[in-house]
Design a protein around this motif. Structure first.
Motif, PDB file in Angstrom:
ATOM      1  N   PRO A  74       1.427  -9.450  -9.232  1.00  0.00           N
ATOM      2  CA  PRO A  74       0.122  -8.622  -8.917  1.00  0.00           C
ATOM      3  C   PRO A  74      -0.063  -8.933  -7.521  1.00  0.00           C
ATOM      4  O   PRO A  74       0.463  -9.879  -6.809  1.00  0.00           O
ATOM      5  CB  PRO A  74      -0.974  -9.436  -9.616  1.00  0.00           C
ATOM      6  N   VAL A  75      -0.195  -7.605  -6.654  1.00  0.00           N
ATOM      7  CA  VAL A  75      -0.341  -7.490  -5.345  1.00  0.00           C
ATOM      8  C   VAL A  75      -1.578  -6.991  -4.768  1.00  0.00           C
ATOM      9  O   VAL A  75      -2.082  -6.063  -5.216  1.00  0.00           O
ATOM     10  CB  VAL A  75       0.856  -6.700  -4.701  1.00  0.00           C
ATOM     11  N   ILE A  76      -2.025  -7.699  -3.854  1.00  0.00           N
ATOM     12  CA  ILE A  76      -3.165  -7.315  -3.143  1.00  0.00           C
ATOM     13  C   ILE A  76      -2.923  -6.619  -1.697  1.00  0.00           C
ATOM     14  O   ILE A  76      -2.005  -7.044  -0.982  1.00  0.00           O
ATOM     15  CB  ILE A  76      -4.250  -8.201  -2.734  1.00  0.00           C
ATOM     16  N   LEU A  77      -3.251  -5.420  -1.328  1.00  0.00           N
ATOM     17  CA  LEU A  77      -2.917  -4.688  -0.076  1.00  0.00           C
ATOM     18  C   LEU A  77      -3.697  -4.980   0.813  1.00  0.00           C
ATOM     19  O   LEU A  77      -5.179  -4.992   0.466  1.00  0.00           O
ATOM     20  CB  LEU A  77      -2.590  -3.214  -0.547  1.00  0.00           C
ATOM     21  N   LEU A  78      -3.462  -5.215   2.175  1.00  0.00           N
ATOM     22  CA  LEU A  78      -4.426  -5.412   3.205  1.00  0.00           C
ATOM     23  C   LEU A  78      -4.322  -4.207   4.134  1.00  0.00           C
ATOM     24  O   LEU A  78      -3.217  -3.818   4.514  1.00  0.00           O
ATOM     25  CB  LEU A  78      -4.133  -6.660   4.101  1.00  0.00           C
ATOM     26  N   SER A  79      -5.227  -3.647   4.591  1.00  0.00           N
ATOM     27  CA  SER A  79      -5.192  -2.524   5.653  1.00  0.00           C
ATOM     28  C   SER A  79      -6.548  -2.387   6.373  1.00  0.00           C
ATOM     29  O   SER A  79      -7.477  -2.600   5.781  1.00  0.00           O
ATOM     30  CB  SER A  79      -4.976  -1.369   4.750  1.00  0.00           C
ATOM     31  N   ALA A  80      -6.298  -1.763   7.547  1.00  0.00           N
ATOM     32  CA  ALA A  80      -7.456  -1.460   8.465  1.00  0.00           C
ATOM     33  C   ALA A  80      -8.026  -0.250   8.039  1.00  0.00           C
ATOM     34  O   ALA A  80      -9.198   0.361   8.163  1.00  0.00           O
ATOM     35  CB  ALA A  80      -7.215  -1.532   9.831  1.00  0.00           C
ATOM     36  N   LYS A  81      -7.113   0.510   7.126  1.00  0.00           N
ATOM     37  CA  LYS A  81      -7.811   1.876   6.558  1.00  0.00           C
ATOM     38  C   LYS A  81      -8.701   1.903   5.849  1.00  0.00           C
ATOM     39  O   LYS A  81      -8.466   1.124   4.572  1.00  0.00           O
ATOM     40  CB  LYS A  81      -6.570   2.800   6.324  1.00  0.00           C
ATOM     41  N   ARG A  82      -9.694   2.567   5.813  1.00  0.00           N
ATOM     42  CA  ARG A  82     -10.884   2.166   4.636  1.00  0.00           C
ATOM     43  C   ARG A  82     -11.192   3.683   3.820  1.00  0.00           C
ATOM     44  O   ARG A  82     -11.851   3.810   3.139  1.00  0.00           O
ATOM     45  CB  ARG A  82     -12.190   1.998   5.482  1.00  0.00           C
TER      46      ARG A  82
END
Length: 225
Positions: A74-82
């Motif tokens: 399972p992967v959690i994605l991190l991004s500054a895009k909201r």
């Protein structure tokens, strides 16, 4: 848990690494997509945290490659895009959750734990857990050591199941509190020590080979030495 972090921002990677280590987890860190994919291919992780924008290979393509190879971490994605479209794109690529920057570590940890619990309940099709001569039948709700039945109270059962699902892995007091009680305690409380002592008396007391071990100042581990 063993967790893979794929993040090229050194400050963010260090922030996550420090928090997860303090929570008692083992962490590998990669700073580019190719290195992250290689780790995912050769190591088995309970969860992963990927930034999307990365050198050499972006986080979405890494997830896509993992899913093509049937790597179900399972992967959690991190991004500054909201935006909603960005979140949807991440989830469609095979991500399991999406967290926007900046974020609090407590929220990230809670999401990791939730993903691992959900993943375990889906993928774990076994009905019996076994370590040495200790067996735990999840359907019949029965525990045996060397063929002799052991009666456990509900919280003792949950603690043993946690250990049996993660043999050879160190479990910190914080990890046990979060998984066995499902709500916060002061980590300095002795409720974990008392529960582990009760469980140890039931599974180890009358056997020469001890399975439940204390790692002083660190936590506990169930292992067949």
């Amino acid at each position: 848990m063993r967790i893979l972090i794929l993040e090229d921002d050194k400050k963010i990677a260090s922030f996550i690494l420090k928090g997860l280590n303090q929570a008692g987890h083992t962490v590998d860190v990669a700073t580019n997509g190719e290195a992250g994919l290689q780790l995912a291919q050769i190591e088995k992780y309970d969860a992963a945290v990927f930034d999307i924008m990365l050198p050499k290979r972006d986080g979405l393509s890494v997830i896509a490659a993992m899913r093509e190879e049937n790597i179900k971490t399972p992967v959690i994605l991190l991004s500054a895009k909201r935006s909603v479209s960005d979140r949807v794109k991440g989830l469609q690529a095979g991500g399991d959750d999406y967290l926007t920057k900046p974020f609090s570590f407590s929220e990230l940890l809670a999401r990791i734990q939730a993903l691992v619990r959900r993943s375990s309940s889906v993928k774990n099709e076994t009905t019996t857990l076994k370590l040495a001569d200790l067996t735990m039948n999840l359907i019949k709700h029965r525990v045996e050591r060397d063929g002799e039945a052991i009666e456990l109270h509900s919280r003792e059962w949950r603690l043993l199941e946690l250990f049996m699902r993660h043999p050879q892995q160190m479990m910190s007091k914080t990890t046990i509190l979060e998984n066995v009680w499902d709500y916060d305690f002061d980590p300095q409380t002795n409720v974990v020590d008392v529960l582990v002592c009760r469980l140890r008396n039931k599974i180890d007391k009358h056997h020469d080979k001890k399975l439940l071990h204390t790692l002083r100042g660190i936590g506990y581990v169930l292992k067949d030495e």
